[in-house]
Design a protein around this motif. Structure first.
Motif, PDB file in Angstrom:
ATOM      1  N   ASP A 267       0.815  -1.213   0.000  1.00  0.00           N
ATOM      2  CA  ASP A 267       0.000   0.000   0.000  1.00  0.00           C
ATOM      3  C   ASP A 267       0.851   1.266   0.000  1.00  0.00           C
ATOM      4  O   ASP A 267       0.521   2.268  -0.651  1.00  0.00           O
ATOM      5  CB  ASP A 267      -0.946  -0.010   1.202  1.00  0.00           C
ATOM      6  N   GLU A 268       2.006   1.237   0.687  1.00  0.00           N
ATOM      7  CA  GLU A 268       2.857   2.418   0.732  1.00  0.00           C
ATOM      8  C   GLU A 268       3.499   2.682  -0.628  1.00  0.00           C
ATOM      9  O   GLU A 268       3.590   3.819  -1.078  1.00  0.00           O
ATOM     10  CB  GLU A 268       3.931   2.244   1.807  1.00  0.00           C
ATOM     11  N   LEU A 269       3.957   1.607  -1.296  1.00  0.00           N
ATOM     12  CA  LEU A 269       4.534   1.769  -2.625  1.00  0.00           C
ATOM     13  C   LEU A 269       3.505   2.291  -3.623  1.00  0.00           C
ATOM     14  O   LEU A 269       3.813   3.158  -4.457  1.00  0.00           O
ATOM     15  CB  LEU A 269       5.102   0.439  -3.122  1.00  0.00           C
ATOM     16  N   ASP A 270       2.288   1.774  -3.511  1.00  0.00           N
ATOM     17  CA  ASP A 270       1.243   2.229  -4.426  1.00  0.00           C
ATOM     18  C   ASP A 270       0.882   3.686  -4.153  1.00  0.00           C
ATOM     19  O   ASP A 270       0.631   4.464  -5.085  1.00  0.00           O
ATOM     20  CB  ASP A 270      -0.002   1.349  -4.292  1.00  0.00           C
ATOM     21  N   THR A 271       0.880   4.055  -2.876  1.00  0.00           N
ATOM     22  CA  THR A 271       0.601   5.458  -2.532  1.00  0.00           C
ATOM     23  C   THR A 271       1.692   6.371  -3.073  1.00  0.00           C
ATOM     24  O   THR A 271       1.431   7.437  -3.646  1.00  0.00           O
ATOM     25  CB  THR A 271       0.502   5.614  -1.004  1.00  0.00           C
TER      26      THR A 271
END
Length: 302
Positions: A267-271
């Motif tokens: 989720d952090e990479l996608d954000t």
């Protein structure tokens, strides 16, 4: 020494489907019905495979339509990669189900049909041979019964005339000669009928031996047909299970590919990816301060 029941009892068809009725066919009919029931079982399994293949084909088409019509184009990053993997593997799964449908048709259904047709020919040969022997034996039996009846009838007629002759002292010589001639003819007719009857019994026994041999051979062949059917259908059902389980294994491998992709979903990479691509700026709008009309007017008049 006491033997177990299984050691004393024969379960061969040739030892268990006879009867004392000379023209009886019950044992043969029981075996024929068993083979017909076996044929129906083979047909039922063929129909089952045909229906299952159709289900797999329909399922494959629906899975392919599902994968190709799935959207989600606006997704990005690692989740987009997982989503693409899920769609791809879903379509791969549809191809696998289609392949299974084809295998069930070509490797299983057609094989069962060919076996069923082959057994049909074998059954017909056995049944025709035994039925022919039965028919010949029955005809001989009826002929023997007729010859016996004729023989007994002529013997009774001859005896009656002999008895009449023995009590014919009151008759004239001419009448007595006529009676004796009639008696002689009756005796000759009885002897001829006796020869016919003896030959009928001989022919009947000859045909009985032929029938018994054909029945024994038929029993052996019908047992072979029955056991071959059981072994064959067992093997085909086993192969069916293998086809289904191999499909399940391959499906699990496909979904494992998706799971591996999902493990990389962050989720952090996608954000971060979203922000880097779609960011609009760092500076926020300043607060709007109160400006008095009179202050604004005075500032404009300077």
């Amino acid at each position: 020494m006491i033997l177990h029941l299984t050691e004393m009892t024969s379960y061969k068809f040739e030892d268990n489907f006879w009867e004392t009725d000379f023209t009886g066919v019950l044992g043969f009919e029981v075996l024929v019905k068993r083979l017909k029931d076996g044929k129906k079982m083979a047909q039922d399994f063929e129909d089952f495979l045909k229906a299952r293949a159709k289900i797999e084909e329909t399922y494959a088409k629906e899975m392919q339509r599902l994968a190709r019509n799935a959207h989600g184009e606006t997704e990005i990053g690692t989740l987009r990669a997982s989503w693409d993997s899920l769609k791809y593997e879903t379509e791969s799964c549809s191809r696998e189900h289609f392949a299974v449908s084809q295998r069930m048709t070509s490797e299983l259904e057609r094989t069962v049909k060919d076996f069923k047709d082959k057994q049909k020919d074998s059954r017909k040969r056995v049944e025709d041979a035994v039925k022919k022997a039965q028919s010949t034996k029955k005809a001989s039996y009826l002929n023997e019964a007729k010859a016996k009846q004729d023989y007994y009838s002529k013997c009774r007629a001859a005896e009656k005339l002999e008895e009449t002759c023995s009590k014919s002292g009151h008759l004239s010589e001419k009448k007595l000669d006529e009676l004796k001639a009639k008696m002689k003819r009756a005796q000759l007719a009885a002897e001829a009928a006796d020869a016919v009857y003896v030959e009928a019994v001989r022919q009947l026994d000859e045909n009985r031996v032929v029938w018994e041999k054909e029945m024994e051979i038929g029993c052996k062949q019908m047992q072979e047909i029955e056991q071959d059917r059981v072994v064959f259908l067992r093997g085909m059902m086993w192969k069916y299970c293998n086809v289904c389980s191999s499909m399940a294994v391959q499906e699990d491998e496909m979904y494992e590919t998706v799971r591996q992709s999902l493990e990389k979903c962050d989720d952090e990479l996608d954000t971060r990816a979203f922000v880097e691509v779609k960011r609009t700026g760092h500076d926020r709008p300043a607060a709007i301060e109160y400006i008095s009309f009179y202050d604004m007017k005075a500032s404009t008049q300077r």
